[in-house]
Design a protein around this motif. Structure first.
Motif, short mmCIF file in Angstrom:
data_model
loop_
_atom_site.label_atom_id
_atom_site.label_comp_id
_atom_site.label_asym_id
_atom_site.label_seq_id
_atom_site.Cartn_x
_atom_site.Cartn_y
_atom_site.Cartn_z
N GLN A 1 0.84 -1.21 0.00
CA GLN A 1 0.00 0.00 0.00
C GLN A 1 0.87 1.25 0.00
O GLN A 1 0.58 2.22 -0.70
CB GLN A 1 -0.95 0.02 1.21
N ARG A 2 1.94 1.22 0.76
CA ARG A 2 2.84 2.38 0.81
C ARG A 2 3.56 2.57 -0.52
O ARG A 2 3.76 3.70 -0.97
CB ARG A 2 3.83 2.21 1.95
N TYR B 1 1.05 4.05 -2.83
CA TYR B 1 0.85 5.45 -2.46
C TYR B 1 1.95 6.32 -3.06
O TYR B 1 1.69 7.38 -3.62
CB TYR B 1 0.83 5.58 -0.94
N LYS B 2 3.19 5.85 -2.95
CA LYS B 2 4.31 6.60 -3.51
C LYS B 2 4.13 6.76 -5.02
O LYS B 2 4.35 7.85 -5.56
CB LYS B 2 5.63 5.89 -3.19
N PHE C 1 -7.58 4.95 -0.74
CA PHE C 1 -6.78 5.89 0.04
C PHE C 1 -7.61 6.46 1.20
O PHE C 1 -7.18 6.47 2.35
CB PHE C 1 -6.26 7.01 -0.85
N GLU D 1 -7.01 6.01 5.20
CA GLU D 1 -6.88 7.21 6.04
C GLU D 1 -7.89 7.18 7.18
O GLU D 1 -7.56 7.49 8.32
CB GLU D 1 -7.12 8.47 5.20
N PHE E 1 -4.41 4.65 8.91
CA PHE E 1 -3.23 4.11 8.24
C PHE E 1 -2.11 5.13 8.28
O PHE E 1 -2.33 6.31 8.02
CB PHE E 1 -3.56 3.74 6.78
N TRP F 1 1.16 6.61 6.69
CA TRP F 1 1.94 6.67 5.45
C TRP F 1 3.39 6.97 5.80
O TRP F 1 3.67 7.47 6.89
CB TRP F 1 1.38 7.74 4.52
N CYS G 1 5.68 11.97 2.97
CA CYS G 1 4.79 11.77 1.83
C CYS G 1 3.79 12.92 1.78
O CYS G 1 3.26 13.35 2.78
CB CYS G 1 4.05 10.45 1.94
N THR H 1 0.26 14.20 -0.12
CA THR H 1 -0.87 13.70 -0.89
C THR H 1 -1.08 14.52 -2.16
O THR H 1 -0.59 15.65 -2.28
CB THR H 1 -2.17 13.74 -0.06
#
Length: 108
Positions: free
Chosen positions: A17-18, A21-22, A37, A41, A45, A47, A51, A53
């Motif tokens: 997931q990370r 996300y990246k 996402f 959140e 979660f 991150w 990071c 958004t």
């Protein structure tokens, strides 16, 4: 953590997931949708540090536009270089979407 002894599959999933996300914040293809996402959140979660958004970058772009009256963010401007790179990636993803190719952007 990826090596979560009690549940190694969960650790690998969190790592995935990370990673997604990246990719998403870099404007690259990602399986992490806005709904996923938001759900992560809502459940607290965490991150990776540092990071930013998509919505945060959009806010930075809006501030840049208010100050400079345009959205041509230079990539070489030290304090705005992450924003400039993000804008470039958004333009690339937009072109891909308009050409009917796989893109991290949606028509929304």
């Amino acid at each position: 953590p990826q090596h979560f002894i009690d549940n190694p599959q969960l650790g690998k999933w969190v790592c995935k997931q990370r990673t997604e996300y990246k990719l998403m914040i870099e404007g690259k293809g990602s399986t992490l949708t806005h709904d996923r996402f938001t759900a992560l959140e809502a459940n607290g979660f965490v991150w990776p540090r540092g990071c930013v958004t998509w919505e945060q970058r959009l806010g930075e772009l809006q501030e840049f536009r208010e100050k400079y009256t345009h959205c041509h963010v230079p990539q070489s401007l030290t304090e705005k270089s992450p924003l400039g790179k993000w804008v470039k990636k958004q333009r690339i993803q937009f072109k891909l979407m308009m050409d009917g190719k796989t893109s991290s952007l949606t028509p929304d």
